[in-house]
Motif scaffolding. Sequence first.
Motif, PDB file in Angstrom:
ATOM      1  N   PRO A 291     -73.233 -21.255  24.090  1.00  0.00           N
ATOM      2  CA  PRO A 291     -74.642 -21.640  24.014  1.00  0.00           C
ATOM      3  C   PRO A 291     -75.533 -20.728  24.846  1.00  0.00           C
ATOM      4  O   PRO A 291     -75.140 -20.247  25.899  1.00  0.00           O
ATOM      5  N   VAL A 292     -76.726 -20.483  24.324  1.00  0.00           N
ATOM      6  CA  VAL A 292     -77.743 -19.694  25.007  1.00  0.00           C
ATOM      7  C   VAL A 292     -78.996 -20.560  25.062  1.00  0.00           C
ATOM      8  O   VAL A 292     -79.396 -21.152  24.057  1.00  0.00           O
ATOM      9  N   PHE A 293     -79.609 -20.643  26.231  1.00  0.00           N
ATOM     10  CA  PHE A 293     -80.762 -21.509  26.433  1.00  0.00           C
ATOM     11  C   PHE A 293     -82.016 -20.669  26.652  1.00  0.00           C
ATOM     12  O   PHE A 293     -81.947 -19.572  27.186  1.00  0.00           O
ATOM     13  N   CYS A 294     -83.147 -21.193  26.241  1.00  0.00           N
ATOM     14  CA  CYS A 294     -84.424 -20.508  26.433  1.00  0.00           C
ATOM     15  C   CYS A 294     -84.922 -20.730  27.855  1.00  0.00           C
ATOM     16  O   CYS A 294     -84.841 -21.828  28.386  1.00  0.00           O
ATOM     17  N   TYR A 295     -85.440 -19.669  28.434  1.00  0.00           N
ATOM     18  CA  TYR A 295     -86.060 -19.740  29.753  1.00  0.00           C
ATOM     19  C   TYR A 295     -87.524 -19.349  29.582  1.00  0.00           C
ATOM     20  O   TYR A 295     -87.829 -18.226  29.171  1.00  0.00           O
ATOM     21  N   LEU A 296     -88.407 -20.284  29.837  1.00  0.00           N
ATOM     22  CA  LEU A 296     -89.840 -20.038  29.694  1.00  0.00           C
ATOM     23  C   LEU A 296     -90.497 -20.182  31.060  1.00  0.00           C
ATOM     24  O   LEU A 296     -90.622 -21.297  31.582  1.00  0.00           O
ATOM     25  N   PRO A 297     -90.942 -19.084  31.666  1.00  0.00           N
ATOM     26  CA  PRO A 297     -91.507 -19.140  33.017  1.00  0.00           C
ATOM     27  C   PRO A 297     -92.665 -20.103  33.173  1.00  0.00           C
ATOM     28  O   PRO A 297     -92.835 -20.691  34.227  1.00  0.00           O
TER      29      PRO A 297
END
Length: 51
Positions: free
Chosen positions: A42-48
Amino acid sequence: MEPRSFFYDFFSSMELAESYLLNLDHLKIQKDFIFLTKNQKPVFCYLPEYE
Protein backbone atom coordinates in the motif's frame (compact mmCIF):
# COMPACT_ATOMS: atom_id res chain seq x y z
CA MET A 1 -4.62 -8.28 0.54
CA GLU A 2 -4.33 -10.04 3.87
CA PRO A 3 -5.14 -7.70 6.81
CA ARG A 4 -1.99 -8.65 8.74
CA SER A 5 0.19 -7.78 5.76
CA PHE A 6 -1.71 -4.55 5.09
CA PHE A 7 -1.34 -3.27 8.65
CA TYR A 8 2.33 -4.25 8.81
CA ASP A 9 2.95 -2.22 5.64
CA PHE A 10 0.75 0.58 6.94
CA PHE A 11 2.72 0.97 10.17
CA SER A 12 6.01 0.61 8.32
CA SER A 13 4.95 3.47 6.02
CA MET A 14 4.08 5.61 9.03
CA GLU A 15 7.47 4.94 10.62
CA LEU A 16 9.21 5.81 7.37
CA ALA A 17 7.27 9.06 7.01
CA GLU A 18 8.09 9.93 10.61
CA SER A 19 11.79 9.22 9.99
CA TYR A 20 11.67 11.94 7.30
CA LEU A 21 10.19 14.27 9.97
CA LEU A 22 6.84 14.40 8.19
CA ASN A 23 3.74 15.19 10.23
CA LEU A 24 1.62 12.02 10.33
CA ASP A 25 -1.54 14.13 10.65
CA HIS A 26 -1.09 15.00 6.98
CA LEU A 27 -1.50 11.42 5.75
CA LYS A 28 -4.78 11.10 3.91
CA ILE A 29 -6.01 7.65 4.81
CA GLN A 30 -9.18 7.16 2.85
CA LYS A 31 -10.17 4.36 0.52
CA ASP A 32 -9.84 6.47 -2.64
CA PHE A 33 -6.35 7.64 -1.69
CA ILE A 34 -4.70 4.30 -0.93
CA PHE A 35 -2.93 2.70 -3.88
CA LEU A 36 -1.03 -0.56 -4.38
CA THR A 37 2.40 -0.91 -5.95
CA LYS A 38 3.26 -3.72 -8.37
CA ASN A 39 4.38 -5.73 -5.33
CA GLN A 40 0.94 -5.23 -3.71
CA LYS A 41 2.30 -2.83 -1.07
CA PRO A 42 0.00 0.00 0.00
CA VAL A 43 0.99 3.58 -0.76
CA PHE A 44 -0.67 6.46 1.09
CA CYS A 45 -1.14 10.08 0.04
CA TYR A 46 0.68 12.75 2.00
CA LEU A 47 -0.86 16.19 1.67
CA PRO A 48 1.05 18.92 3.55
CA GLU A 49 -2.02 21.16 3.83
CA TYR A 50 -4.36 18.34 4.98
CA GLU A 51 -5.16 17.73 8.68
